[in-house]
Structures are given as structure tokens and as C-alpha cells.
Design a protein around this motif. Structure first.
Motif, PDB file in Angstrom:
ATOM      1  N   ALA A   1      17.250 119.270  22.777  1.00 19.49           N
ATOM      2  CA  ALA A   1      18.655 118.870  22.652  1.00 19.49           C
ATOM      3  C   ALA A   1      19.565 119.879  23.350  1.00 19.49           C
ATOM      4  O   ALA A   1      20.563 119.502  23.976  1.00 19.49           O
ATOM      5  CB  ALA A   1      19.027 118.746  21.182  1.00 19.49           C
ATOM      6  N   VAL A   2      19.228 121.161  23.260  1.00 27.74           N
ATOM      7  CA  VAL A   2      20.027 122.190  23.917  1.00 27.74           C
ATOM      8  C   VAL A   2      19.952 122.040  25.435  1.00 27.74           C
ATOM      9  O   VAL A   2      20.958 122.180  26.140  1.00 27.74           O
ATOM     10  CB  VAL A   2      19.570 123.598  23.489  1.00 27.74           C
ATOM     11  CG1 VAL A   2      20.277 124.669  24.308  1.00 27.74           C
ATOM     12  CG2 VAL A   2      19.853 123.807  22.003  1.00 27.74           C
ATOM     13  N   ALA A   3      18.763 121.737  25.943  1.00 26.59           N
ATOM     14  CA  ALA A   3      18.621 121.516  27.385  1.00 26.59           C
ATOM     15  C   ALA A   3      19.470 120.334  27.841  1.00 26.59           C
ATOM     16  O   ALA A   3      20.111 120.388  28.903  1.00 26.59           O
ATOM     17  CB  ALA A   3      17.150 121.287  27.734  1.00 26.59           C
ATOM     18  N   GLU A   4      19.503 119.284  27.025  1.00 29.05           N
ATOM     19  CA  GLU A   4      20.340 118.130  27.353  1.00 29.05           C
ATOM     20  C   GLU A   4      21.816 118.498  27.315  1.00 29.05           C
ATOM     21  O   GLU A   4      22.616 118.016  28.130  1.00 29.05           O
ATOM     22  CB  GLU A   4      20.054 116.994  26.371  1.00 29.05           C
ATOM     23  CG  GLU A   4      18.673 116.367  26.545  1.00 29.05           C
ATOM     24  CD  GLU A   4      18.418 115.244  25.548  1.00 29.05           C
ATOM     25  OE1 GLU A   4      19.368 114.857  24.833  1.00 29.05           O
ATOM     26  OE2 GLU A   4      17.266 114.764  25.473  1.00 29.05           O
ATOM     27  N   LEU A   5      22.203 119.352  26.375  1.00 33.25           N
ATOM     28  CA  LEU A   5      23.585 119.811  26.283  1.00 33.25           C
ATOM     29  C   LEU A   5      24.002 120.529  27.560  1.00 33.25           C
ATOM     30  O   LEU A   5      25.058 120.238  28.135  1.00 33.25           O
ATOM     31  CB  LEU A   5      23.740 120.747  25.079  1.00 33.25           C
ATOM     32  CG  LEU A   5      25.024 121.567  24.995  1.00 33.25           C
ATOM     33  CD1 LEU A   5      26.228 120.663  24.793  1.00 33.25           C
ATOM     34  CD2 LEU A   5      24.924 122.605  23.891  1.00 33.25           C
ATOM     35  N   LEU A   6      23.176 121.472  28.012  1.00 33.25           N
ATOM     36  CA  LEU A   6      23.498 122.204  29.235  1.00 33.25           C
ATOM     37  C   LEU A   6      23.504 121.277  30.437  1.00 33.25           C
ATOM     38  O   LEU A   6      24.311 121.434  31.361  1.00 33.25           O
ATOM     39  CB  LEU A   6      22.512 123.351  29.443  1.00 33.25           C
ATOM     40  CG  LEU A   6      22.868 124.726  28.868  1.00 33.25           C
ATOM     41  CD1 LEU A   6      24.068 125.327  29.565  1.00 33.25           C
ATOM     42  CD2 LEU A   6      23.103 124.674  27.376  1.00 33.25           C
ATOM     43  N   GLY A   7      22.607 120.286  30.431  1.00 26.90           N
ATOM     44  CA  GLY A   7      22.585 119.313  31.508  1.00 26.90           C
ATOM     45  C   GLY A   7      23.854 118.487  31.550  1.00 26.90           C
ATOM     46  O   GLY A   7      24.421 118.234  32.622  1.00 26.90           O
ATOM     47  N   ALA A   8      24.328 118.084  30.373  1.00 25.05           N
ATOM     48  CA  ALA A   8      25.562 117.305  30.297  1.00 25.05           C
ATOM     49  C   ALA A   8      26.754 118.122  30.783  1.00 25.05           C
ATOM     50  O   ALA A   8      27.631 117.613  31.499  1.00 25.05           O
ATOM     51  CB  ALA A   8      25.794 116.833  28.865  1.00 25.05           C
ATOM     52  N   ALA A   9      26.778 119.394  30.410  1.00 31.91           N
ATOM     53  CA  ALA A   9      27.869 120.260  30.855  1.00 31.91           C
ATOM     54  C   ALA A   9      27.830 120.461  32.363  1.00 31.91           C
ATOM     55  O   ALA A   9      28.881 120.463  33.026  1.00 31.91           O
ATOM     56  CB  ALA A   9      27.786 121.612  30.139  1.00 31.91           C
ATOM     57  N   SER A  10      26.635 120.596  32.910  1.00 34.37           N
ATOM     58  CA  SER A  10      26.493 120.825  34.361  1.00 34.37           C
ATOM     59  C   SER A  10      26.998 119.641  35.181  1.00 34.37           C
ATOM     60  O   SER A  10      27.460 119.813  36.313  1.00 34.37           O
ATOM     61  CB  SER A  10      25.033 121.102  34.699  1.00 34.37           C
ATOM     62  OG  SER A  10      24.579 122.283  34.068  1.00 34.37           O
ATOM     63  N   LYS A  11      26.918 118.455  34.614  1.00 34.21           N
ATOM     64  CA  LYS A  11      27.395 117.270  35.322  1.00 34.21           C
ATOM     65  C   LYS A  11      28.912 117.263  35.481  1.00 34.21           C
ATOM     66  O   LYS A  11      29.452 116.562  36.338  1.00 34.21           O
ATOM     67  CB  LYS A  11      26.944 116.005  34.589  1.00 34.21           C
ATOM     68  CG  LYS A  11      25.442 115.761  34.651  1.00 34.21           C
ATOM     69  CD  LYS A  11      25.032 114.525  33.868  1.00 34.21           C
ATOM     70  CE  LYS A  11      23.528 114.312  33.919  1.00 34.21           C
ATOM     71  NZ  LYS A  11      23.096 113.157  33.094  1.00 34.21           N
ATOM     72  N   LEU A  12      29.596 118.036  34.656  1.00 40.75           N
ATOM     73  CA  LEU A  12      31.059 118.096  34.717  1.00 40.75           C
ATOM     74  C   LEU A  12      31.544 119.157  35.700  1.00 40.75           C
ATOM     75  O   LEU A  12      32.728 119.232  36.010  1.00 40.75           O
ATOM     76  CB  LEU A  12      31.633 118.398  33.327  1.00 40.75           C
ATOM     77  CG  LEU A  12      31.350 117.353  32.248  1.00 40.75           C
ATOM     78  CD1 LEU A  12      31.870 117.829  30.899  1.00 40.75           C
ATOM     79  CD2 LEU A  12      31.981 116.013  32.617  1.00 40.75           C
ATOM     80  N   GLY A  13      30.619 119.995  36.165  1.00 41.87           N
ATOM     81  CA  GLY A  13      30.979 121.070  37.085  1.00 41.87           C
ATOM     82  C   GLY A  13      30.120 122.287  36.830  1.00 41.87           C
ATOM     83  O   GLY A  13      29.201 122.263  36.013  1.00 41.87           O
ATOM     84  N   THR A  14      30.409 123.373  37.516  1.00 39.44           N
ATOM     85  CA  THR A  14      29.663 124.613  37.329  1.00 39.44           C
ATOM     86  C   THR A  14      29.922 125.172  35.932  1.00 39.44           C
ATOM     87  O   THR A  14      31.070 125.249  35.498  1.00 39.44           O
ATOM     88  CB  THR A  14      30.093 125.657  38.371  1.00 39.44           C
ATOM     89  OG1 THR A  14      29.877 125.123  39.684  1.00 39.44           O
ATOM     90  CG2 THR A  14      29.295 126.945  38.207  1.00 39.44           C
TER      91      THR A  14
END
Length: 265
Positions: free
Chosen positions: A51-64
Motif C-alpha cells: 500500500a505504501v508503494a502504491e501511495l508513492l506511485g500515486a504521488a509521483s503521478k502528480l509530479g516530482t
């Protein structure tokens, strides 16, 4: 503290909020949106590495990803020792390692330890077992819980809390060189007793007495912690890494000096 920090960071960054409680997430997002802060939410349990990996992935889609301010944690009054340890210690490993794998150069992670991390005598801390967190998660878990076993049951959650936060402080210091090889900073902040819902849960469990005896005899404000957390995550703190900042109103300083005077007397 997380919401107060998001209000500051959100002035010039897009904010992604994480929590296990959707109601709290929705309330926080509404508060930030009313302030003109662009905030999105992800329901995430930090004890679940996937779930944490998905969280960081979701954040990365919004920008750096410029920073992660890891305020997720639980206090002794919120559950048994294993719950406290899993959330605070294992959760920290999950969040930090996911950040290490995805953070871009110049990014920073700020972990929240505790003044409790400055209280345990060294002989009660299985520091030699801490590196297992990076090589053998099961063995790390067994070692941390084994350290709790000799503690009387009613005191075990408090000990687990102090030990888990001691680990957070150790991790944030010990991994600085590794993180720097990827151009990342890592810092921890150790708050004292803060006037939050979680902080007040501990008022009758000893926190209230420590506040009364502190150099600054009052509860800390979430906004005071937020200013420090936001600073650590900013470019202004570009030289700051591998250290813990104790922001406790002088509790540890007062306790240390009183102990010295008592021993001398």
C-alpha cells in the motif's frame, strides 16, 4: 501535526495526504481546500508495504516528489505493544524504503520520532538488532518484540513506543549516507508533548507531569512542530541530514539536569 504541516507545505506544493481513516482524510482535505491548498488523499496503512508503494506511485503521478513528512504513528494508550511497534517501527521502514526507491535527487524525508527516543537507557535498546530491519524483516520483528517481553504487561505499550521511536531516530541517522548516494536527505524530529488528540491521550499516563516540569511548562502547539517539520523538508535545510532535532520544550534538558543535581546531592 500532519495537517498543520500540510497547511504550510501546501502554500507552494501540491499535497498528498495519507491516513487509515477515511473520515479524517476527508475532513483534512476539506480544511486544506478551503485554504486554497491543492490536496488529494490516499487511504493507506503504513504497515502494508504494498500500500505504501502504491501511495508513492500515486504521488509521483502528480509530479516530482519533493518531500515526505512521515507523521503516521500511534501512542501507548492506543493499543498493545505489537500494534505500537508495527505502526511506528515497521511503518517507518516501509515509508522510508519506498521513498528511497522512488525519490528524485534533492528530495527529503522527515520522520517523526519522539522525546521518548531520548529516554531509554542504552542497555535497554537492542541497537545491534536494528540493521535487521533492512535485511531480514521477520528477524527484526522478532528481536523488537523479544525486547518487550521482559517488561511488565501494563508497561509494555509504553516501552514499545519508546523503543520504536528510538529505532526511528537511529534509522534517520544511520541511513543518511546511503540516502545521500541517491541525492536524498533524511531527518527526524522528536516532538515533546503536543496538544493534539493523540498527545492528550497520554496526559494521565505521564505526559502531563513531564509538561509541568519542563523548562517551558506548557504543551507544544501542533503549529510549532509543523514549522520545524516544514523547514526540515524545505530547500532552506539543504545541509541538514542524518540528525534528530529534539523539540520538547526542554523536557529532556530539565530531566537530565535534575538527575545530575540529585546525584550530586
Amino acid at each position: 501535526m500532519g495537517l498543520a504541516t500540510a497547511k504550510i507545505v501546501g502554500r507552494d506544493h501540491t499535497v498528498v495526504l495519507c491516513d487509515v481513516r477515511q473520515d479524517r482524510l476527508d475532513d483534512a482535505a476539506a480544511t486544506l481546500n478551503d485554504l486554497g491548498v491543492d490536496a488529494s488523499v490516499v487511504n493507506c496503512d503504513v504497515t502494508d508495504s504494498g500500500a505504501v508503494a502504491e501511495l508513492l506511485g500515486a504521488a509521483s503521478k502528480l509530479g516530482t516528489v519533493a518531500s515526505v513528512i512521515h507523521t503516521a504513528g500511534v501512542s501507548p494508550s492506543m493499543g498493545p505493544a505489537d500494534y505500537v511497534m508495527r505502526t511506528n517501527a515497521v511503518g517507518t521502514v516501509n515509508v522510508n524504503e519506498a521513498f528511497y526507491a522512488t525519490g528524485g535527487e534533492g528530495s527529503v524525508i522527515v520522520n517523526v520520532a519522539s522525546m521518548a527516543a531520548h529516554m531509554l537507557p542504552a542497555e535497554f535498546v537492542p541497537t545491534a538488532q536494528f540493521p535487521l530491519a533492512l535485511s531480514d524483516g521477520d528477524a527484526f520483528w522478532d528481536a523488537m518484540m523479544a525486547a518487550c517481553d521482559p517488561i511488565p504487561e501494563q508497561a509494555r505499550p509504553g516501552y514499545a513506543y519508546a523503543l520504536s521511536k528510538t529505532f526511528v531516530k537511529w534509522y534517520s541517522q544511520s541511513q543518511a549516507e546511503r540516502f545521500n548516494q541517491r541525492g536524498l536527505r533524511i531527518v527526524s524530529v522528536s516532538p515533546g508533548s503536543v496538544d493534539t488528540e493523540m498527545g492528550r491521550l497520554e496526559e494521565q499516563a505521564g505526559a502531563g507531569a513531564m509538561v509541568a516540569d519542563a523548562a517551558v511548562p506548557r504543551w507544544g502547539k501542533p503549529e510549532e512542530m509543523a514549522e520545524l517539520l516544514a523547514f526540515c523538508a524545505s530547500e532552506k535545510a539543504g545541509y541538514l541530514t542524518g540528525t534528530d532535532i529534539l523539540n520538547d520544550g526542554g523536557v529532556i534538558a530539565s530531566m537530565t539536569e535534575r538527575a545530575r543535581v540529585a546525584a550530586a546531592g
